[in-house]
Design an enzyme around this catalytic site. Structure first.
Site, PDB file in Angstrom:
ATOM      1  N   LYS A 268       0.703  -1.030   0.035  1.00  0.00           N
ATOM      2  CA  LYS A 268      -0.001  -0.022   0.088  1.00  0.00           C
ATOM      3  C   LYS A 268       0.891   1.372  -0.104  1.00  0.00           C
ATOM      4  O   LYS A 268       2.049   0.952   0.240  1.00  0.00           O
ATOM      5  CB  LYS A 268      -0.870   0.188   1.100  1.00  0.00           C
ATOM      6  CG  LYS A 268      -2.111  -0.969   1.017  1.00  0.00           C
ATOM      7  CD  LYS A 268      -3.252  -0.848   1.787  1.00  0.00           C
ATOM      8  CE  LYS A 268      -4.372  -1.725   1.304  1.00  0.00           C
ATOM      9  NZ  LYS A 268      -5.428  -1.960   2.203  1.00  0.00           N
TER      10      LYS A 268
ATOM     11  N   ARG B  55      -3.737 -10.068   4.871  1.00  0.00           N
ATOM     12  CA  ARG B  55      -4.009  -9.950   3.499  1.00  0.00           C
ATOM     13  C   ARG B  55      -2.744  -9.558   2.550  1.00  0.00           C
ATOM     14  O   ARG B  55      -2.432  -8.309   2.775  1.00  0.00           O
ATOM     15  CB  ARG B  55      -5.167  -9.151   2.974  1.00  0.00           C
ATOM     16  CG  ARG B  55      -5.546  -9.212   1.694  1.00  0.00           C
ATOM     17  CD  ARG B  55      -6.955  -8.134   1.701  1.00  0.00           C
ATOM     18  NE  ARG B  55      -7.260  -7.977   0.342  1.00  0.00           N
ATOM     19  CZ  ARG B  55      -6.879  -7.325  -1.059  1.00  0.00           C
ATOM     20  NH1 ARG B  55      -5.703  -6.413  -0.701  1.00  0.00           N
ATOM     21  NH2 ARG B  55      -7.415  -7.425  -1.972  1.00  0.00           N
TER      22      ARG B  55
HETATM   23  N1  HH2 Z   1      -7.215  -3.668   0.467  1.00  0.00           N
HETATM   24  C1  HH2 Z   1      -7.511  -3.666  -0.646  1.00  0.00           C
HETATM   25  C2  HH2 Z   1      -8.614  -4.039  -1.283  1.00  0.00           C
HETATM   26  N2  HH2 Z   1      -9.209  -5.150  -0.560  1.00  0.00           N
HETATM   27  N3  HH2 Z   1      -9.985  -6.035   1.755  1.00  0.00           N
HETATM   28  C3  HH2 Z   1      -9.756  -5.978   3.088  1.00  0.00           C
HETATM   29  N4  HH2 Z   1     -10.442  -6.434   3.750  1.00  0.00           N
HETATM   30  N5  HH2 Z   1      -8.848  -5.107   3.373  1.00  0.00           N
HETATM   31  C4  HH2 Z   1      -7.885  -4.418   2.809  1.00  0.00           C
HETATM   32  O1  HH2 Z   1      -6.938  -3.837   3.471  1.00  0.00           O
HETATM   33  C5  HH2 Z   1      -8.034  -4.482   1.375  1.00  0.00           C
HETATM   34  C6  HH2 Z   1      -9.210  -5.024   0.892  1.00  0.00           C
HETATM   35  C7  HH2 Z   1      -6.941  -2.792  -1.430  1.00  0.00           C
HETATM   36  O2  HH2 Z   1      -5.708  -3.157  -2.196  1.00  0.00           O
HETATM   37  P1  HH2 Z   1      -5.328  -2.404  -3.417  1.00  0.00           P
HETATM   38  O3  HH2 Z   1      -3.764  -2.362  -3.099  1.00  0.00           O
HETATM   39  O4  HH2 Z   1      -6.228  -1.515  -3.790  1.00  0.00           O
HETATM   40  O5  HH2 Z   1      -5.336  -3.633  -4.486  1.00  0.00           O
HETATM   41  P2  HH2 Z   1      -5.196  -5.213  -4.236  1.00  0.00           P
HETATM   42  O6  HH2 Z   1      -6.345  -5.742  -4.467  1.00  0.00           O
HETATM   43  O7  HH2 Z   1      -4.192  -5.477  -5.616  1.00  0.00           O
HETATM   44  O8  HH2 Z   1      -4.722  -5.559  -2.979  1.00  0.00           O
END
Ligand code: HH2
Length: 273
Positions: free
Chosen positions: A218, A252
């Site tokens: 992030k 995650r």
């Molecule tokens: N962060 C992203 C997407 N889904 N779900 C949960 N429960 N917690 C999170 O922190 C979370 C999530 C966002 O991640 P991003 O970096 O935008 O994309 P990616 O889907 O590749 O992780």
């Protein structure tokens, strides 16, 4: 213990949730065979690397990302969910859409992960009668606007109160407590300082409820290390390890093998105590 579809997760050590994004290559909308095959291959690879669960998502929630229609998200997610079902690990679907929640559960999803905290009309009803786990995440604003000067009086208090209220609403709608996971939503309407406050206070955020922490790659890791997305593995692993030490039940992550090794070192030490 977390009830997660047909799985019962002990939560006696932090679990690794590998991220599987069904996103478009440059010539498609994300529903092509190529995109699906890439996502399925990614899911298999992450399980080989040691992922305990997979989180399948067809809509990017990055700040500024455009929304995806139900039809498009369905075409992205459901075939990948079906194909990965053979892996025998719990599969989570990352969606904000009640209609897709229902279809995902019917197709075998063991968890629904909603960055919108199941606030959409019909979202809690969509999961109530199933036996899937649900991950309730906090965010402030929408992905389009959330990083425009987010402000809190006390981030830890505000996020904790939201998560407790949404968990109570879920239980009132018929979701048993042992199916509920909560998540502070790192980066979703938070400055670097807010994210650090939440990480520092993670163990006090929602006592008694399993926590999911998503810090991987992030922008907060970028802000701290000065690195672009592709160079954030080491920072992300450090953040995941800190979250584990702060009591996170599920991490995650994109980089499963690296996270797995870091956790193994910490777990070995813990077993000596
Ligand atoms: N962060 C992203 C997407 N889904 N779900 C949960 N429960 N917690 C999170 O922190 C979370 C999530 C966002 O991640 P991003 O970096 O935008 O994309 P990616 O889907 O590749 O992780």
């Amino acid at each position: 213990m977390l009830r997660c579809g047909r799985y019962r997760l002990a939560l006696d050590r932090p679990l690794i949730m590998g991220v599987v994004n069904v996103t478009p290559d440059s010539f498609s909308d994300g529903g092509s065979f190529l995109d699906r095959d890439a996502a399925v291959a990614q899911g298999r690879r992450l399980v080989e690397e040691g992922a305990d669960l997979l989180d399948i998502g067809g809509e990017s929630t990055r700040p500024g990302a455009p929304p995806v229609t139900l039809d498009e998200e369905r075409r992205r997610v459901l075939p990948v969910l079906e194909a990965l079902a053979v892996l025998e690990v719990p599969l989570s679907v990352d969606t904000q859409k009640p209609a897709l929640m229902r279809e995902a559960v019917a197709t075998g999803a063991a968890m629904i992960n909603d960055v919108n905290g199941f606030e959409a009309d019909g979202a809690l009803e969509a999961v109530a009668a199933a036996d899937c786990a649900i991950c309730i995440m906090h965010k402030k604003g929408t992905p389009q606007t959330m990083q425009q000067a987010p402000a809190y009086v006390d981030a830890l208090q505000e996020v904790g109160a939201y998560l407790r209220a949404r968990a109570a609403a879920a239980q009132a709608a018929g979701v048993a407590g042992e199916r509920i996971v909560v998540d502070p939503g790192f980066g979703f309407g938070k400055t670097l300082q807010h994210n650090l406050e939440l990480l520092r206070g993670l163990d006090r955020l929602a006592p008694g409820m399993p926590l999911l922490a998503g810090l991987s790659r992030k922008s907060m890791i970028g802000a701290i290390t000065g690195r672009e997305v592709g160079g954030r593995v080491f920072g992300s692993v450090a953040a995941a390890l800190i979250a584990a030490q702060q009591g996170a039940a599920i991490l995650r992550v994109h980089d499963v093998a690296a996270t797995r090794d870091a956790l193994a070192v910490w777990l070995a030490l813990r077993q000596q105590d």
